[in-house]
Design an enzyme around this catalytic site. Structure first.
Site, PDB file in Angstrom:
ATOM      1  N   SER A 164       0.867  -1.176   0.000  1.00  0.00           N
ATOM      2  CA  SER A 164       0.000   0.000   0.000  1.00  0.00           C
ATOM      3  C   SER A 164       0.901   1.222   0.000  1.00  0.00           C
ATOM      4  CB  SER A 164      -0.937  -0.014   1.212  1.00  0.00           C
ATOM      5  OG  SER A 164      -0.199  -0.180   2.411  1.00  0.00           O
ATOM      6  N   HIS A 223       6.976   6.690  20.549  1.00  0.00           N
ATOM      7  CA  HIS A 223       6.520   8.044  20.231  1.00  0.00           C
ATOM      8  C   HIS A 223       7.201   9.023  21.186  1.00  0.00           C
ATOM      9  CE1 HIS A 223       3.761  11.487  20.037  1.00  0.00           C
ATOM     10  NE2 HIS A 223       3.323  10.996  18.885  1.00  0.00           N
ATOM     11  N   PHE A 263      13.369  14.521   9.922  1.00  0.00           N
ATOM     12  CA  PHE A 263      12.035  14.003  10.195  1.00  0.00           C
ATOM     13  C   PHE A 263      12.088  12.904  11.254  1.00  0.00           C
ATOM     14  CE2 PHE A 263       8.180  11.599   8.373  1.00  0.00           C
ATOM     15  CZ  PHE A 263       7.302  12.313   9.165  1.00  0.00           C
ATOM     16  N   ARG A 299      -4.661  11.036  16.140  1.00  0.00           N
ATOM     17  CA  ARG A 299      -4.831  12.247  16.943  1.00  0.00           C
ATOM     18  C   ARG A 299      -4.409  13.455  16.122  1.00  0.00           C
ATOM     19  NH1 ARG A 299      -0.712  13.950  21.514  1.00  0.00           N
ATOM     20  NH2 ARG A 299       0.305  14.633  19.578  1.00  0.00           N
ATOM     21  N   GLY A 300      -3.254  13.362  15.458  1.00  0.00           N
ATOM     22  CA  GLY A 300      -2.740  14.454  14.640  1.00  0.00           C
ATOM     23  C   GLY A 300      -1.700  15.278  15.370  1.00  0.00           C
ATOM     24  N   ASP A 301      -0.837  15.925  14.603  1.00  0.00           N
ATOM     25  CA  ASP A 301       0.190  16.795  15.163  1.00  0.00           C
ATOM     26  C   ASP A 301      -0.399  18.161  15.488  1.00  0.00           C
ATOM     27  OD1 ASP A 301       2.189  14.840  14.844  1.00  0.00           O
ATOM     28  OD2 ASP A 301       2.468  15.416  12.746  1.00  0.00           O
ATOM     29  N   TYR A 307      -3.203  14.153   6.209  1.00  0.00           N
ATOM     30  CA  TYR A 307      -3.485  15.530   6.616  1.00  0.00           C
ATOM     31  C   TYR A 307      -2.147  16.218   6.847  1.00  0.00           C
ATOM     32  CZ  TYR A 307      -8.463  15.966   7.912  1.00  0.00           C
ATOM     33  OH  TYR A 307      -9.820  16.100   7.915  1.00  0.00           O
ATOM     34  N   HIS A 311       3.654  -0.963   3.872  1.00  0.00           N
ATOM     35  CA  HIS A 311       3.034   0.325   3.553  1.00  0.00           C
ATOM     36  C   HIS A 311       4.149   1.336   3.295  1.00  0.00           C
ATOM     37  CE1 HIS A 311      -0.141   3.369   3.609  1.00  0.00           C
ATOM     38  NE2 HIS A 311       0.595   4.107   4.432  1.00  0.00           N
ATOM     39  N   TYR A 354       3.889   2.555  16.910  1.00  0.00           N
ATOM     40  CA  TYR A 354       5.246   3.097  17.034  1.00  0.00           C
ATOM     41  C   TYR A 354       6.249   2.052  17.515  1.00  0.00           C
ATOM     42  CZ  TYR A 354       3.052   7.564  16.260  1.00  0.00           C
ATOM     43  OH  TYR A 354       2.352   8.589  15.680  1.00  0.00           O
ATOM     44  N   GLU A 376       1.305   5.633   0.685  1.00  0.00           N
ATOM     45  CA  GLU A 376       0.790   6.875   1.264  1.00  0.00           C
ATOM     46  C   GLU A 376       1.219   8.067   0.422  1.00  0.00           C
ATOM     47  OE1 GLU A 376       0.860   7.803   5.621  1.00  0.00           O
ATOM     48  OE2 GLU A 376       2.181   9.430   4.961  1.00  0.00           O
TER      49      GLU A 376
END
Length: 288
Positions: free
Chosen positions: A7, A143, A210, A99-101, A41, A259, A139, A9
């Site tokens: 898959s 994290h 990153f 949750r998102g950054d 996102y 992925h 993770y 992204e």
């Protein structure tokens, strides 16, 4: 060795040039028949509308299952569930729930006063609709906000218990990191599929930065190898070799799904897939 299921992204384009790059990337990778593709996102929910448009376009025109990222950042519960419902209405029934950054300049995640306070709350609400296949983050390297590996395992268990169907991991550089995490998850009673997230390194300087931000452990030997490869003009060759070797080691350890975080640049991902035996299926009707 049987080729893995794959898959991919992508991230949504923010400019006309970026749009061309995304559609070119899809043109290269969609023929490999991925199990699904996902669209991210931006940090702080900054690309929410762009993600929505990209997801619907891919679903309509590219013939591959598409999963939309959905986060808790800077939106009310009603707004978030409205977005989810619009996906369902468009026939998009796979969501990566995160949750998102936090938005840029905001050090820690602060829930919207009327929003979801955590990924678990978001997962529960989406699961209650009964409309989606839900994937979540995991993770292998802890994290940055977690106390350690076991805390990451325990939180993943809570997300699965809340209604998530499977997980995709953050990228990592050594297969043992994934195997340790997988074994710890099994010991915790997690039976859901945990798909390794693979990041082909197109630019080591950027990826290194990153990795430091996301908590991915950078082995000294990887750092040294890239320093030398960059000096010798062999960065792409090293990246292809290391990524293919990582994937092969994972497959030898029983992994059947990979992925790829493509960063909307398809060539390295395509080359690694080819090395693993993932190629465009042949339509036998055209051969006959």
């Amino acid at each position: 060795m049987t080729p893995p299921r794959v898959s991919f992204e992508f991230f949504p384009p923010k400019s006309l040039e970026a749009s061309f790059r995304l559609w070119e990337t899809l043109g290269v990778l969609a023929p490999l028949a991925p199990e699904f593709v996902s669209v991210t996102y931006g940090a702080g929910g900054t690309t929410r509308a762009l993600t929505h448009d990209a997801v619907k376009t891919i679903h309509k025109h590219y013939g591959v299952p598409v999963a939309a990222h959905l986060t808790c950042v800077d939106a009310t519960r009603a707004e978030t569930l409205e977005i989810a419902e619009s996906y369902a209405q468009a026939g998009v029934t796979q969501i990566v729930a995160l949750r998102g950054d936090p938005p840029q300049g905001q050090g820690t995640f602060t829930p919207h006063p009327d929003g979801f306070a955590s990924s678990i709350e978001l997962i529960e609400a989406l699961a209650d609709t009964g409309k989606f296949t839900l994937r979540v983050g995991a993770y292998p390297d802890p994290h940055p906000e977690a106390e350690g590996l076991q805390a990451c395992v325990d939180y993943l268990k809570r997300k699965i218990d809340a209604g998530a169907h499977e997980a995709i991991t953050q990228f990592f550089f050594e297969a043992d990191a994934y195997f340790r995490f997988r074994d710890a998850c099994a010991d915790a009673g997690i039976t859901a599929r945990i798909i390794p997230g693979i990041l082909p390194v197109n630019n080591w300087t950027r990826v290194r930065r990153f990795a430091e931000a996301t908590g991915a452990v950078i082995p000294a030997w990887v750092d040294e190898a890239y320093d030398k490869a960059i000096r010798d003009g062999r960065e792409t060759l090293l990246s292809t070799s290391l990524c293919a070797e990582l994937c092969s080691t994972l497959m030898e350890g029983g992994v059947e799904d990979l992925h790829f975080y493509t960063l909307n640049t398809p060539d390295l991902t395509r080359d690694v897939c080819a090395a693993l035996g993932v190629t465009q299926p042949v339509d036998l009707s055209e051969v006959a």
